[in-house]
Design a protein around this motif. Structure first.
Motif, PDB file in Angstrom:
ATOM      1  N   ARG A 244       2.983  49.333  59.053  1.00 35.82           N
ATOM      2  CA  ARG A 244       2.354  47.832  58.724  1.00 35.82           C
ATOM      3  C   ARG A 244       1.484  47.511  59.728  1.00 35.82           C
ATOM      4  O   ARG A 244       1.510  47.984  60.917  1.00 35.82           O
TER       5      ARG A 244
ATOM      6  N   ALA B 239      -0.438  44.049  60.956  1.00 33.22           N
ATOM      7  CA  ALA B 239      -0.585  42.550  61.093  1.00 33.22           C
ATOM      8  C   ALA B 239      -1.831  42.164  61.895  1.00 33.22           C
ATOM      9  O   ALA B 239      -2.029  42.831  62.735  1.00 33.22           O
TER      10      ALA B 239
ATOM     11  N   GLU C 240       7.112  36.826  59.883  1.00 32.36           N
ATOM     12  CA  GLU C 240       6.766  37.915  60.891  1.00 32.36           C
ATOM     13  C   GLU C 240       6.307  38.919  59.996  1.00 32.36           C
ATOM     14  O   GLU C 240       6.093  40.135  60.660  1.00 32.36           O
TER      15      GLU C 240
ATOM     16  N   THR D 151       4.489  39.531  57.619  1.00 31.01           N
ATOM     17  CA  THR D 151       3.310  39.386  56.993  1.00 31.01           C
ATOM     18  C   THR D 151       2.484  40.438  57.598  1.00 31.01           C
ATOM     19  O   THR D 151       2.276  40.596  58.773  1.00 31.01           O
ATOM     20  N   ALA D 152       1.842  41.224  56.754  1.00 32.68           N
ATOM     21  CA  ALA D 152       1.030  42.359  57.088  1.00 32.68           C
ATOM     22  C   ALA D 152       0.545  43.309  56.007  1.00 32.68           C
ATOM     23  O   ALA D 152       1.084  43.019  54.753  1.00 32.68           O
TER      24      ALA D 152
ATOM     25  N   THR E  56       2.454  38.975  51.966  1.00 33.36           N
ATOM     26  CA  THR E  56       2.222  37.720  52.786  1.00 33.36           C
ATOM     27  C   THR E  56       3.645  36.582  52.722  1.00 33.36           C
ATOM     28  O   THR E  56       3.790  36.617  51.391  1.00 33.36           O
TER      29      THR E  56
END
Length: 117
Positions: free
Chosen positions: A38, A40, A88, A90-91, A114
């Motif tokens: 991922r 971010a 956290e 989210t990415a 998200t």
């Protein structure tokens, strides 16, 4: 032509769940180690989880106990089940297929996750 196509991303509230899929074509899937990474905003790309050809798994400390990687060789697909999502997490999540002995390394286009209330 090798293709890795991720799907399943979206908007979810904290504490929620998502299941990401990565459908592959053009490779002999069962011979490839698979991984999820991922990226971010403002951060470096991070390894999330990996699964070997034999089914052994490994996880980043940040997701242990919450995420589960699995593979279904019959469908040439790898999954990432994400539970108890946090902001956290989210990415953009990317699928990776790797066959080290042949120096082959393939990436998907990414799917955005998200986590927000």
């Amino acid at each position: 032509q090798v293709q890795l196509v991720e799907s399943g991303g979206g908007l979810v509230q904290p504490g929620g769940s998502l299941r990401l899929s990565c459908a592959t074509s053009g490779i002999m899937f069962r011979f490839y180690a698979m991984g999820w990474y991922r990226l971010a905003p403002g951060k470096k790309r991070e390894l999330v989880a990996t699964i070997t050809t034999g089914g052994s798994t490994d996880y980043a400390d940040a997701v242990k106990g919450r995420f589960t990687i699995s593979r279904y060789n019959a469908e040439n697909t790898v999954y990432l089940q994400m539970n108890s999502l946090k902001t956290e997490d989210t990415a953009v999540y990317y699928c990776n297929a790797r066959r080290t002995i042949l120096s082959e390394d393939y990436w998907g286009q990414g799917t955005k996750v998200t986590v927000s209330s």
